[in-house]
Design a protein around this motif. Structure first.
Motif, short mmCIF file in Angstrom:
data_model
loop_
_atom_site.label_atom_id
_atom_site.label_comp_id
_atom_site.label_asym_id
_atom_site.label_seq_id
_atom_site.Cartn_x
_atom_site.Cartn_y
_atom_site.Cartn_z
N GLY A 50 0.85 -1.19 0.00
CA GLY A 50 0.00 0.00 0.00
C GLY A 50 0.87 1.23 0.00
O GLY A 50 2.09 1.12 -0.13
N ASP A 52 2.20 4.69 1.97
CA ASP A 52 2.25 5.33 3.28
C ASP A 52 2.10 6.85 3.18
O ASP A 52 2.43 7.58 4.10
N LEU A 135 12.11 3.52 -9.02
CA LEU A 135 12.11 2.31 -8.19
C LEU A 135 11.46 1.16 -8.95
O LEU A 135 10.58 0.46 -8.43
N VAL A 173 14.66 -10.90 4.01
CA VAL A 173 15.91 -10.14 4.02
C VAL A 173 15.57 -8.69 3.74
O VAL A 173 15.00 -8.37 2.69
N GLY A 174 15.90 -7.80 4.67
CA GLY A 174 15.58 -6.38 4.52
C GLY A 174 14.47 -5.98 5.47
O GLY A 174 13.60 -6.80 5.83
N SER A 175 14.51 -4.72 5.87
CA SER A 175 13.50 -4.23 6.83
C SER A 175 13.09 -2.81 6.49
O SER A 175 12.84 -1.99 7.38
N ALA A 179 9.24 -4.30 3.57
CA ALA A 179 9.23 -5.29 4.65
C ALA A 179 8.27 -4.86 5.76
O ALA A 179 7.54 -5.70 6.32
N GLN A 181 5.58 -3.40 5.56
CA GLN A 181 4.19 -3.68 5.19
C GLN A 181 3.91 -5.17 5.10
O GLN A 181 2.82 -5.62 5.46
N LYS A 284 17.58 7.95 6.39
CA LYS A 284 16.88 6.94 5.59
C LYS A 284 15.41 7.30 5.62
O LYS A 284 14.98 8.01 6.54
N ARG A 285 14.66 6.79 4.69
CA ARG A 285 13.24 7.14 4.62
C ARG A 285 12.54 6.79 5.94
O ARG A 285 12.64 5.66 6.42
N THR A 333 14.66 -6.17 -0.55
CA THR A 333 15.95 -5.49 -0.55
C THR A 333 16.00 -4.27 -1.45
O THR A 333 17.08 -3.76 -1.75
N GLY A 334 14.85 -3.79 -1.89
CA GLY A 334 14.82 -2.50 -2.57
C GLY A 334 15.12 -2.56 -4.05
O GLY A 334 15.08 -3.63 -4.69
N PHE A 335 15.46 -1.40 -4.59
CA PHE A 335 15.52 -1.21 -6.05
C PHE A 335 16.82 -0.52 -6.47
O PHE A 335 17.48 0.10 -5.64
N TRP A 446 19.64 4.85 -0.13
CA TRP A 446 19.53 4.62 -1.58
C TRP A 446 19.39 5.92 -2.37
O TRP A 446 19.23 5.89 -3.59
P1 NAP Z 1 14.37 -0.23 0.95
O1 NAP Z 1 13.55 0.68 1.77
O2 NAP Z 1 15.53 0.26 0.18
O3 NAP Z 1 14.79 -1.39 1.92
C1 NAP Z 1 15.66 -2.39 1.52
C2 NAP Z 1 16.04 -3.16 2.75
O4 NAP Z 1 16.89 -4.21 2.39
C3 NAP Z 1 16.79 -2.32 3.77
O5 NAP Z 1 16.42 -2.72 5.04
C4 NAP Z 1 18.23 -2.67 3.46
O6 NAP Z 1 19.10 -2.42 4.52
C5 NAP Z 1 18.08 -4.13 3.16
N1 NAP Z 1 19.15 -4.68 2.37
C6 NAP Z 1 19.55 -4.32 1.14
N2 NAP Z 1 20.56 -5.08 0.73
C7 NAP Z 1 20.81 -5.96 1.75
C8 NAP Z 1 21.75 -6.99 1.95
N3 NAP Z 1 22.66 -7.29 1.02
N4 NAP Z 1 21.71 -7.67 3.11
C9 NAP Z 1 20.80 -7.37 4.05
N5 NAP Z 1 19.89 -6.40 3.93
C10 NAP Z 1 19.90 -5.71 2.78
O7 NAP Z 1 13.49 -1.04 -0.11
P2 NAP Z 1 11.93 -1.19 -0.14
O8 NAP Z 1 11.48 -1.56 1.21
O9 NAP Z 1 11.54 -2.05 -1.26
O10 NAP Z 1 11.47 0.27 -0.43
C11 NAP Z 1 12.14 1.03 -1.46
C12 NAP Z 1 11.44 2.33 -1.64
O11 NAP Z 1 10.21 2.06 -2.30
C13 NAP Z 1 11.03 3.04 -0.37
O12 NAP Z 1 12.03 3.77 0.25
C14 NAP Z 1 9.91 3.90 -0.87
O13 NAP Z 1 10.39 5.05 -1.52
C15 NAP Z 1 9.26 2.97 -1.86
N6 NAP Z 1 8.18 2.28 -1.17
C16 NAP Z 1 7.15 3.05 -0.77
C17 NAP Z 1 6.13 2.50 -0.10
C18 NAP Z 1 5.03 3.39 0.33
O14 NAP Z 1 4.26 3.01 1.20
N7 NAP Z 1 4.91 4.60 -0.22
C19 NAP Z 1 6.10 1.12 0.18
C20 NAP Z 1 7.16 0.35 -0.25
C21 NAP Z 1 8.19 0.94 -0.94
P3 NAP Z 1 19.80 -0.97 4.71
O15 NAP Z 1 18.73 -0.05 5.25
O16 NAP Z 1 20.90 -1.22 5.65
O17 NAP Z 1 20.27 -0.56 3.35
#
Ligand code: NAP
Length: 480
Positions: A50, A52, A135, A173-175, A179, A181, A284-285, A333-335, A446
């Motif tokens: 969803g 935020d 992303l 993996v990742g928080s 994660a 959500q 961080k966000r 683990t994000g984008f 990121w």
């Molecule tokens: P993220 O916020 O970048 O989180 C990635 C997670 O993976 C982080 O906890 C990161 O740790 C961890 N990670 C990455 N590489 C790793 C590794 N090699 N080993 C262990 N942990 C690792 O990614 P996301 O949760 O997909 O979200 C990305 C972006 O999408 C958000 O910041 C936001 O802009 C958008 N998003 C928005 C919403 C919303 O509600 N609007 C919802 C989901 C996503 P570190 O923190 O240490 O790097």
């Protein structure tokens, strides 16, 4: 009639298409590599996905939705909303699906762009708009053995709905934002969950609530009530964005609220210690959830803070050498946020490659225009992401500016437009100074390119961006 080609049909692509069509520019086509519109709202179908950002603000100003079922809508509803907007404004029939753009080349002779697709076909347009997002490219961690896992394993943005999760042990993996959500949903469904947290995040309460029938009725009958709610949320978010400095009063309040939120939801001091960030708030966000901490406090959940060093066929190994058995591995683990247009081979004036220009990190005037790349517009480009606020508001502002550029091209019978190098350089200096002093420079996140440059975020509130882009200043561009 100016022909406009848009790469991508997420919120950015739709925002530009609607604005152009509303402005009377009818020759608009969108190329979409997938089989549906929606971008990240098509791709992210993980449980609990969803937004935020509250929905009254996470929507187009000209398309308020009185039917949101809750203040923070979930993925399906947001996707449906975007589909509805695209249908209503005549965008949907202009989208070609399965059209993956691989290259774009500027033709100086006739001031056009030739766009090449994965199937080697090509099209030519006067104006090329990139709306590929920031992303959209999921990243799997570079950990040995990622391919060796025997059970289902997938990225949060590519959720495998066929994977049987019930009663299983799921390693996440990742928080980060995703994660936060999805983990509560896994826990609620009775799964054992092991969360591998590399860094903790600041988490604020989410003032979510369902909209009752009377809300919708009121929003329908007295639209100003929904506008008032949107305005209130916008004003709040503007203050929030201005507080993206840990030392500011808003930053200090945010930190205090976040820590109190954790204390009230997590009783175990050892778990609290794991979840307490050691970097300035905002770097961080900042995340919003009422459910993540209670989920982590459940006895069926373990939070592992040791780094993940290896994935084996039956589990995930941390740096202490302990193997955590798992039936399913989810990589939240994000984008690849630094990708921008990297996956497309863009060639501008005199054969210059955009990838070369951006080798030390992407930058563009107002996030949209790059000298040497005429008639190329970038939406949700460099330094237009937000630490707090609605990206839809930013996309609308960008689309309005782009539409004015096309208006002027047509009115003046110009063939090409390009931001001047001096305008771009002055803007870049101004932005870089602000960004280097920003909280985002104080930890790993990121938003930054490996060169250290902060390429993702707009510094500060959204109103200054909207003001700056409201009226086209012709002298900032070369018209030919
Ligand atoms: P993220 O916020 O970048 O989180 C990635 C997670 O993976 C982080 O906890 C990161 O740790 C961890 N990670 C990455 N590489 C790793 C590794 N090699 N080993 C262990 N942990 C690792 O990614 P996301 O949760 O997909 O979200 C990305 C972006 O999408 C958000 O910041 C936001 O802009 C958008 N998003 C928005 C919403 C919303 O509600 N609007 C919802 C989901 C996503 P570190 O923190 O240490 O790097």
């Amino acid at each position: 009639m100016t022909s406009i080609g848009i790469i991508g049909s997420g919120f950015g692509g739709v925002a530009v298409a609607v604005e152009m069509l509303r402005g009377g520019h009818d020759d608009v086509r969108l190329w979409e590599r997938g089989d549906d519109l929606g971008g990240v709202w098509r791709d992210n179908t993980y449980p609990g996905a969803g937004c935020d950002v509250p929905s009254p603000l996470y929507s187009f100003s000209y398309e308020p939705n009185p039917n949101w079922t809750r203040r923070y809508a979930l993925q399906q509803e947001i996707h449906d909303y975007l589909r509805g907007v695209a249908d209503k404004h005549g965008v949907t029939p202009r989208i070609s699906y399965g059209r993956e753009v691989t290259a774009a080349t500027w033709n100086a002779d006739d001031s056009t762009w030739t766009v090449t697709f994965a199937d080697d076909s090509s099209e030519t347009v006067d104006i090329l708009v990139s709306a590929v997002g920031q992303l959209s490219e999921p990243v799997l961690p570079a950990i040995p053995g990622v391919d060796s896992f025997e059970g289902p394993s997938f990225h949060s943005a590519r959720w495998d709905h066929d994977a049987d999760i019930h009663g299983r042990t799921v390693a996440v993996v990742g928080s980060g934002a995703s994660a936060v959500q999805l983990v509560p949903h896994l826990v609620r469904d009775g799964e054992r969950v092991v969360v591998f947290q590399r860094s903790p995040n600041y988490l604020l309460p989410k003032p979510d609530m369902p909209y009752r029938r009377w809300h919708s009725a009121l929003f329908h009958r007295v639209p100003v009530t929904q506008q008032a709610e949107r305005g209130g949320i916008w004003t709040f978010m503007e203050q929030f964005a201005r507080g993206m400095d840990a030392m500011s009063p808003v930053g200090k309040i945010n930190r205090a609220v976040a820590l109190r939120h954790m204390h009230s939801q997590v009783k175990d001091p050892q778990l609290r210690a794991k979840l307490t960030p050691d970097y300035p708030i905002g770097c961080k966000r900042i995340l919003f959830s009422n459910e993540f901490y209670p989920a982590l406090a459940e006895p069926t959940v373990e939070v592992v803070t040791e780094a993940v060093t290896e994935v084996r066929p039956a589990g995930v190994v941390d740096e202490s050498g302990r193997e955590h058995p798992a039936d399913v591995v989810v990589y939240a683990t994000g984008f690849d946020s630094q990708d921008f247009l990297d996956s497309i081979d863009v060639t501008g004036v005199d054969g210059e490659k955009l990838a070369t220009r951006w080798a030390d990190g992407a930058h563009a005037y107002l996030g949209m225009y790059v000298p040497g790349f005429p008639n190329l517009f970038v939406t949700y480009g460099p330094n237009t992401n937000l630490g707090g606020g609605s990206i839809i508001y930013m996309l609308e502002a960008q689309a309005r500016h782009m539409r004015q550029v096309v208006d002027r091209l047509e009115a003046g019978s110009y063939d090409s437009v390009e931001v001047t190098a001096s305008t771009d350089e002055a803007y870049d200096r101004e932005l870089s100074e602000k960004l280097e002093r920003s909280v985002w420079a104080s930890c790993e996140n990121w938003y930054r390119h490996p060169s250290g440059r902060i390429t993702s975020n707009w510094p500060g509130a959204t109103l200054p961006f909207a003001r700056r882009t409201k009226t086209l200043e012709p002298s900032e561009f070369a018209w030919a």
